[in-house]
Design a protein around this motif. Sequence first.
Motif, PDB file in Angstrom:
ATOM      1  N   LEU A 189      50.052  49.665  37.154  1.00 17.52           N
ATOM      2  CA  LEU A 189      49.830  50.664  37.843  1.00 17.52           C
ATOM      3  C   LEU A 189      49.571  51.806  36.843  1.00 17.52           C
ATOM      4  CD1 LEU A 189      52.431  50.681  40.485  1.00 17.52           C
ATOM      5  CD2 LEU A 189      50.006  50.491  40.808  1.00 17.52           C
ATOM      6  N   MET A 190      50.226  52.096  35.793  1.00 13.62           N
ATOM      7  CA  MET A 190      50.071  53.149  34.741  1.00 13.62           C
ATOM      8  C   MET A 190      48.698  52.998  34.193  1.00 13.62           C
ATOM      9  SD  MET A 190      52.274  54.011  31.407  1.00 13.62           S
ATOM     10  CE  MET A 190      53.656  54.028  32.264  1.00 13.62           C
ATOM     11  N   ALA A 191      48.430  51.807  33.659  1.00 14.99           N
ATOM     12  CA  ALA A 191      46.957  51.544  32.936  1.00 14.99           C
ATOM     13  C   ALA A 191      45.802  52.041  34.063  1.00 14.99           C
ATOM     14  CB  ALA A 191      46.692  50.086  32.734  1.00 14.99           C
ATOM     15  N   ILE A 246      43.202  43.564  34.922  1.00 16.08           N
ATOM     16  CA  ILE A 246      42.382  44.195  36.090  1.00 16.08           C
ATOM     17  C   ILE A 246      43.059  45.452  36.165  1.00 16.08           C
ATOM     18  CG2 ILE A 246      42.306  44.145  38.499  1.00 16.08           C
ATOM     19  CD1 ILE A 246      42.323  40.995  38.396  1.00 16.08           C
ATOM     20  N   GLY A 247      44.277  46.026  35.862  1.00 18.08           N
ATOM     21  CA  GLY A 247      44.712  47.467  35.878  1.00 18.08           C
ATOM     22  C   GLY A 247      43.967  48.142  34.945  1.00 18.08           C
ATOM     23  N   GLY A 248      44.141  47.482  33.887  1.00 17.45           N
ATOM     24  CA  GLY A 248      43.199  48.401  32.585  1.00 17.45           C
ATOM     25  C   GLY A 248      41.835  48.576  33.089  1.00 17.45           C
ATOM     26  N   THR A 279      39.815  48.898  45.055  1.00 19.04           N
ATOM     27  CA  THR A 279      39.648  47.599  45.837  1.00 19.04           C
ATOM     28  C   THR A 279      40.156  46.551  44.726  1.00 19.04           C
ATOM     29  OG1 THR A 279      37.728  48.264  46.935  1.00 19.04           O
ATOM     30  CG2 THR A 279      38.140  45.685  46.587  1.00 19.04           C
ATOM     31  N   VAL A 280      39.832  46.508  43.621  1.00 23.21           N
ATOM     32  CA  VAL A 280      40.258  45.654  42.432  1.00 23.21           C
ATOM     33  C   VAL A 280      42.000  45.817  42.308  1.00 23.21           C
ATOM     34  CG1 VAL A 280      38.212  45.198  41.384  1.00 23.21           C
ATOM     35  CG2 VAL A 280      39.803  47.016  40.599  1.00 23.21           C
ATOM     36  N   MET A 281      42.334  47.107  42.465  1.00 23.69           N
ATOM     37  CA  MET A 281      43.842  47.178  42.360  1.00 23.69           C
ATOM     38  C   MET A 281      44.640  46.550  43.505  1.00 23.69           C
ATOM     39  SD  MET A 281      44.801  48.566  39.479  1.00 23.69           S
ATOM     40  CE  MET A 281      46.575  48.999  39.941  1.00 23.69           C
ATOM     41  N   MET A 285      47.807  43.902  42.466  1.00 25.03           N
ATOM     42  CA  MET A 285      49.046  43.925  43.160  1.00 25.03           C
ATOM     43  C   MET A 285      49.592  42.810  43.854  1.00 25.03           C
ATOM     44  SD  MET A 285      50.266  46.898  42.316  1.00 25.03           S
ATOM     45  CE  MET A 285      49.701  46.708  40.804  1.00 25.03           C
ATOM     46  N   LEU A 286      48.292  42.023  44.505  1.00 24.41           N
ATOM     47  CA  LEU A 286      48.692  40.643  45.091  1.00 24.41           C
ATOM     48  C   LEU A 286      49.176  39.725  44.225  1.00 24.41           C
ATOM     49  CD1 LEU A 286      48.901  38.992  47.528  1.00 24.41           C
ATOM     50  CD2 LEU A 286      46.084  38.662  47.476  1.00 24.41           C
ATOM     51  N   MET A 287      48.159  39.675  43.034  1.00 23.48           N
ATOM     52  CA  MET A 287      48.464  38.711  42.171  1.00 23.48           C
ATOM     53  C   MET A 287      49.729  38.831  41.474  1.00 23.48           C
ATOM     54  SD  MET A 287      44.775  39.094  39.968  1.00 23.48           S
ATOM     55  CE  MET A 287      45.144  37.899  38.858  1.00 23.48           C
ATOM     56  N   LEU A 288      50.300  40.218  41.299  1.00 22.97           N
ATOM     57  CA  LEU A 288      51.716  40.471  40.553  1.00 22.97           C
ATOM     58  C   LEU A 288      52.847  39.936  41.632  1.00 22.97           C
ATOM     59  CD1 LEU A 288      51.165  43.978  39.169  1.00 22.97           C
ATOM     60  CD2 LEU A 288      51.750  41.828  37.913  1.00 22.97           C
ATOM     61  N   ILE A 289      52.594  39.934  43.158  1.00 18.90           N
ATOM     62  CA  ILE A 289      53.543  39.337  44.069  1.00 18.90           C
ATOM     63  C   ILE A 289      53.519  38.049  43.942  1.00 18.90           C
ATOM     64  CG2 ILE A 289      53.728  38.996  46.616  1.00 18.90           C
ATOM     65  CD1 ILE A 289      52.596  41.824  47.145  1.00 18.90           C
ATOM     66  N   ILE A 290      52.517  37.346  43.576  1.00 18.84           N
ATOM     67  CA  ILE A 290      52.371  35.818  43.209  1.00 18.84           C
ATOM     68  C   ILE A 290      52.876  35.608  42.119  1.00 18.84           C
ATOM     69  CG2 ILE A 290      50.838  34.151  43.047  1.00 18.84           C
ATOM     70  CD1 ILE A 290      48.764  35.502  44.753  1.00 18.84           C
ATOM     71  N   ALA A 291      52.807  36.232  41.020  1.00 18.56           N
ATOM     72  CA  ALA A 291      53.479  36.150  39.919  1.00 18.56           C
ATOM     73  C   ALA A 291      55.033  36.127  40.179  1.00 18.56           C
ATOM     74  CB  ALA A 291      52.884  37.002  38.670  1.00 18.56           C
TER      75      ALA A 291
END
Length: 339
Positions: A189-191, A246-248, A279-281, A285-291
């Motif tokens: 989120l910060m990036a 992706i965040g970066g 959109t990509v964020m 976020m979904l990827m971080l939940i999966i991780a």
Amino acid sequence: MSDTPPLQLKSQKFRDTREKEWRALARQIDRAEKGQIGSFTTEELLELPVLYRATVSSLSMAQSISLDRNLITYLQALCGRAYVYMYGAHARPLQVLKDFFLRRLPQSFRALGIEMWLSFACFFLGAVGGWLMCAFDPSWYNALVGHSAQGRDTSATAEDLRKTLGGAEKEQLGTFSVYLMSNNTRVTLMAFAVGVIGGVPTAFVLLYNGMMLGAMMWLFASKGLGFDFAAWLSIHGTTEMLAIIIGGGAGFHLARRLMFPGHLTRKAALSTAGRTAGTVMLGAMLMLIIAGVIEGVGRQTITDMGLRFAFGGVMLVWWLTYYGLFGRDRKGAGDGQNP
């Protein structure tokens, strides 16, 4: 004297003064019917109802003064097509989700191609730099990792470090899993967020977190556990680190469009970039939940090194295939995203 009937002159003059609006509306409806409505700029979305009302007004006037039938038929058809997108029934939630995940999300990712590579380069160079700094001067490890090491420090023995990679110490693993999840979410989120103040803060966030990773990789490698650590990390890391990249990339996209708005105003350029980056964020976020799910379950139950590498590799191939191939136009005409 000319033999042209007065009605024909009236019809031609009517067409000449209003045809530009009809053609503009027709072009927008053509794009909408091709599934490209998501690529509309803010100005185009605001212009759509104006063009629609102007065309309806033209139709009403053409009918009231009895202009030629072909013109009236054309305007009726154009107004009917526009009505569907102005006031038609909204798409069903399932269809919206399907369109988002199968088309918009991977297309938006590909639209940020340059920024994604730049984000990857910053993170990778940070990891290499962190490793080399610690290799030449081990005191850098504490400066880079510090209190977040959770028992992984230069004073730990190889056996102590090995315990943090296995299924023993479950309570400690659970605590570290929560820490990693919250930390990587904050980093992602910060990036992204600091992209609005230029690309330098985003690059710093990626470099620093890459250095932390490189320092930790050096620590385990220095104790003969480099491959063990890589296998442990790969289970969730291929998903989690890609989300950070992706965040970066999203942050760099905001910065680029803000500094180089092109023919748009900076406000309009930032608004356009915000839709694509946002959109990509959502995907990140979904990827971080999966991780997080993988960290909480898979990493502690899959203890074989080969299986860990295999699981992480499969996840990486899946994400690259999804973002690289899904949502492409059949004719290869492009993804319909703004640069």
